[in-house]
Design a protein around this motif. Structure first.
Motif, PDB file in Angstrom:
ATOM      1  N   HIS A   1       0.815  -1.218   0.000  1.00  0.00           N
ATOM      2  CA  HIS A   1       0.000   0.000   0.000  1.00  0.00           C
ATOM      3  C   HIS A   1       0.844   1.262   0.000  1.00  0.00           C
ATOM      4  N   LYS A   2       2.010   1.207   0.657  1.00  0.00           N
ATOM      5  CA  LYS A   2       2.833   2.405   0.811  1.00  0.00           C
ATOM      6  C   LYS A   2       4.304   2.026   0.800  1.00  0.00           C
ATOM      7  N   VAL A   3       5.109   2.777   0.053  1.00  0.00           N
ATOM      8  CA  VAL A   3       6.564   2.576   0.066  1.00  0.00           C
ATOM      9  C   VAL A   3       7.238   3.932   0.200  1.00  0.00           C
ATOM     10  N   PRO A   4       8.389   3.981   0.876  1.00  0.00           N
ATOM     11  CA  PRO A   4       9.074   5.265   1.043  1.00  0.00           C
ATOM     12  C   PRO A   4       9.801   5.674  -0.240  1.00  0.00           C
TER      13      PRO A   4
ATOM     14  N   LEU B   1       4.990   6.793  -1.534  1.00  0.00           N
ATOM     15  CA  LEU B   1       4.136   6.467  -2.670  1.00  0.00           C
ATOM     16  C   LEU B   1       2.951   5.659  -2.167  1.00  0.00           C
ATOM     17  N   ASN B   2       1.736   6.175  -2.382  1.00  0.00           N
ATOM     18  CA  ASN B   2       0.513   5.503  -1.962  1.00  0.00           C
ATOM     19  C   ASN B   2      -0.051   4.738  -3.151  1.00  0.00           C
ATOM     20  N   LEU B   3       0.095   3.401  -3.113  1.00  0.00           N
ATOM     21  CA  LEU B   3      -0.348   2.578  -4.228  1.00  0.00           C
ATOM     22  C   LEU B   3      -1.851   2.327  -4.209  1.00  0.00           C
TER      23      LEU B   3
ATOM     24  N   ARG C   1      -3.908   4.191  -6.923  1.00  0.00           N
ATOM     25  CA  ARG C   1      -3.583   3.995  -8.333  1.00  0.00           C
ATOM     26  C   ARG C   1      -4.352   2.816  -8.915  1.00  0.00           C
ATOM     27  N   ASN C   2      -4.459   2.812 -10.246  1.00  0.00           N
ATOM     28  CA  ASN C   2      -5.016   1.665 -10.956  1.00  0.00           C
ATOM     29  C   ASN C   2      -4.041   0.501 -10.801  1.00  0.00           C
ATOM     30  N   PRO C   3      -4.440  -0.581 -10.138  1.00  0.00           N
ATOM     31  CA  PRO C   3      -3.493  -1.679  -9.872  1.00  0.00           C
ATOM     32  C   PRO C   3      -3.040  -2.415 -11.124  1.00  0.00           C
ATOM     33  N   ALA C   4      -3.734  -2.236 -12.242  1.00  0.00           N
ATOM     34  CA  ALA C   4      -3.366  -2.934 -13.474  1.00  0.00           C
ATOM     35  C   ALA C   4      -2.395  -2.131 -14.327  1.00  0.00           C
ATOM     36  N   ARG C   5      -2.016  -0.945 -13.871  1.00  0.00           N
ATOM     37  CA  ARG C   5      -1.083  -0.108 -14.631  1.00  0.00           C
ATOM     38  C   ARG C   5       0.278  -0.098 -13.947  1.00  0.00           C
ATOM     39  N   PRO C   6       1.346  -0.440 -14.653  1.00  0.00           N
ATOM     40  CA  PRO C   6       2.681  -0.335 -14.061  1.00  0.00           C
ATOM     41  C   PRO C   6       2.990   1.110 -13.698  1.00  0.00           C
ATOM     42  N   LEU C   7       3.741   1.284 -12.643  1.00  0.00           N
ATOM     43  CA  LEU C   7       4.199   2.610 -12.271  1.00  0.00           C
ATOM     44  C   LEU C   7       5.122   3.172 -13.349  1.00  0.00           C
TER      45      LEU C   7
END
Length: 353
Positions: A313-316, A325-327, A330-336
Motif C-alpha cells: 500500500h505504501k513505500v518510502p 508512494l501511496n499505491l 492507483r489503478n493496480p493494473a497499470r505499471p508505475l
C-alpha cells in the motif's frame, strides 16, 4: 478486477548477522537499495515459531537491474539454528534462489576472485540460458542465470531474484498448486536426469525437474521492476527427501519463504481456500513496517514451503521529507512510470553499514 501477480517481491533469508549479509550482497551482487530496515516483533508468525512471538531485525534490499529483492531476517533474542543435516537437492523447501545476470561471464569472473569454495562452472543445457551455482559465505545456494533484460543500468552485471529452486515430493500435485494459485501455467522444461545432490557432492541421484513460468497477461505497480519469473521444481526419485525446516523455526538459517507482490488479496484468499490451501497467516487489516505498509498473508505449498503474498500500500520515496508512494490510489493494473520506480535509487547504500 481479478487478482494480479506482479512478480517475486523478495526471498526471505534467515541469518545470524543482517548487516554482514546485506553488505556482501550489496558489494558483490548489486543488492544496494536498502528499501527499509525494521526491528519489530513477528506476532502473527507464532505458529511457525513454537508459539512465541519473536523479535526480529529485517532488511529489504533491491537490485535496480530488475528482479525481486532479499528480505534479510535475524532473530533478536535467540541464536538461529542451522539445518540438522546438509540440504540436498530435492529436499522439501527452497533449495536455492535464482538471480539473473546480463553478463554471466562477468558475474562468474567477479565471484571467482572471491575464492568461494563452491562455485561451479558455467553450464549450457539444451535450450536453457547459461547458468552456474555457488554457495554464499553462509552456505545459502544461489543459481545465477543469464538474463536478457534490465530495468535500468547499474554498475553490477548481476540483477535481482527471478525465481527459486524448490524441492517437492510429488511433481503433479505441486505443479497444480503453483498453476492454480499463482498462474504458473507455462512449462519451460520437463526432464528426468541425473544430478549431483549438492554443489560440492560427488554423489549423484535421479531427479525430475520442471521449470514453470507465468503467462503475464496483466502486470501493475512494481511489476516491470520485478520482471518475468520462473520456479524450478525438483523431485528426488531415488530417495525420500526430508523437510528442510523440520523441527526448526521460521527465521532459522536458510531460505525461509518466497514472497510474491500481488493485488487482490480477498480473491487470492478465496482461491487459496478453494484449492484446500487456505491462508495460514493473514494480516487482515494490514501491516505497518515503519517505512512500508500493506497487507500480507501466507500459504503453504503441498510440502509446507511457505509462500508469502504481499499487497503493498505504501513505500518510502524520500523518508526525510515524508514523501511516500501511496499505491492504493492507483489503478493496480497499470505499471508505475519508470521514472517513479527509479526514485527507489535514493535508497542506494554505497558503503558498508
Amino acid at each position: 478486477m481479478n487478482e494480479i501477480i506482479n512478480g517475486i517481491q523478495q526471498i526471505g533469508i534467515g541469518v545470524s548477522d543482517t548487516k554482514a549479509v546485506f553488505n556482501w550482497y550489496r558489494k558483490h551482487l548489486g543488492f544496494d537499495i536498502l528499501l527499509f530496515q525494521d526491528e519489530a516483533t513477528a506476532s502473527l508468525m507464532t505458529q511457525y515459531t513454537n508459539g512465541v512471538a519473536q523479535r526480529r531485525d529485517a532488511y529489504l534490499s533491491l537490485n535496480m537491474r530488475g528482479g525481486g529483492g532479499l528480505e534479510i531476517w535475524q532473530f533478536k533474542d535467540r541464536v538461529p539454528n542451522p539445518p540438522k543435516k546438509p540440504v540436498l537437492l530435492g529436499d522439501l523447501g527452497i533449495n536455492a534462489m535464482k538471480i539473473k545476470s546480463i553478463d554471466i561471464n562477468q558475474t562468474h569472473g567477479s565471484l571467482q576472485k572471491l575464492e568461494l569454495t563452491d562455485l561451479s562452472k558455467i553450464t549450457q543445457h539444451g535450450s536453457q540460458n547459461d547458468f552456474f551455482h555457488f554457495n554464499d559465505p553462509w552456505g545459502n545456494p544461489v543459481q545465477v542465470v543469464q538474463g536478457n533484460s534490465s530495468f535500468t543500468n547499474t554498475k553490477s552485471a548481476s540483477g535481482g531474484v527471478i525465481g527459486a529452486v524448490i524441492g517437492v515430493s510429488d511433481m503433479t500435485t505441486s505443479m497444480s498448486f503453483y498453476h492454480e494459485l499463482l498462474g504458473y501455467s507455462k512449462v519451460l522444461v520437463d526432464e528426468t536426469l541425473v544430478l549431483p545432490t549438492s554443489i560440492n557432492s560427488h554423489g549423484k541421484e535421479k531427479f525430475r525437474r520442471v521449470i514453470i513460468s507465468q503467462n503475464r497477461e496483466k502486470v501493475g505497480g512494481f511489476g516491470e521492476l520485478l520482471g518475468v519469473t520462473q520456479l524450478d521444481l525438483v523431485q528426488a526419485l531415488d530417495r525420500k527427501p526430508i523437510k528442510i525446516y523440520k523441527d526448526r523455526l521460521w527465521g532459522d538459517l536458510g531460505y525461509i519463504h518466497i514472497c510474491f507482490d500481488v493485488h487482490g488479496m480477498d480473491k487470492l484468499r478465496a482461491k487459496a481456500e478453494a484449492i484446500n490451501h487456505p491462508f495460514t497467516v493473514d494480516s487482515a487489516k494490514g501491516f505497518d513496517m515503519g517505512d512500508a505498509a500493506g497487507h500480507f498473508g501466507y500459504v503453504e505449498d503441498p510440502d509446507g514451503t511457505l509462500i508469502e503474498l504481499v499487497e503493498t500500500h505504501k513505500v518510502p520515496i524520500l523518508k526525510a521529507m515524508g514523501l511516500y508512494l501511496n499505491l492504493k490510489k492507483r489503478n493496480p493494473a497499470r505499471p508505475l512510470p519508470k521514472w517513479l520506480v527509479k526514485t527507489l535509487s535514493l535508497h542506494r547504500v554505497s558503503k558498508d553499514i
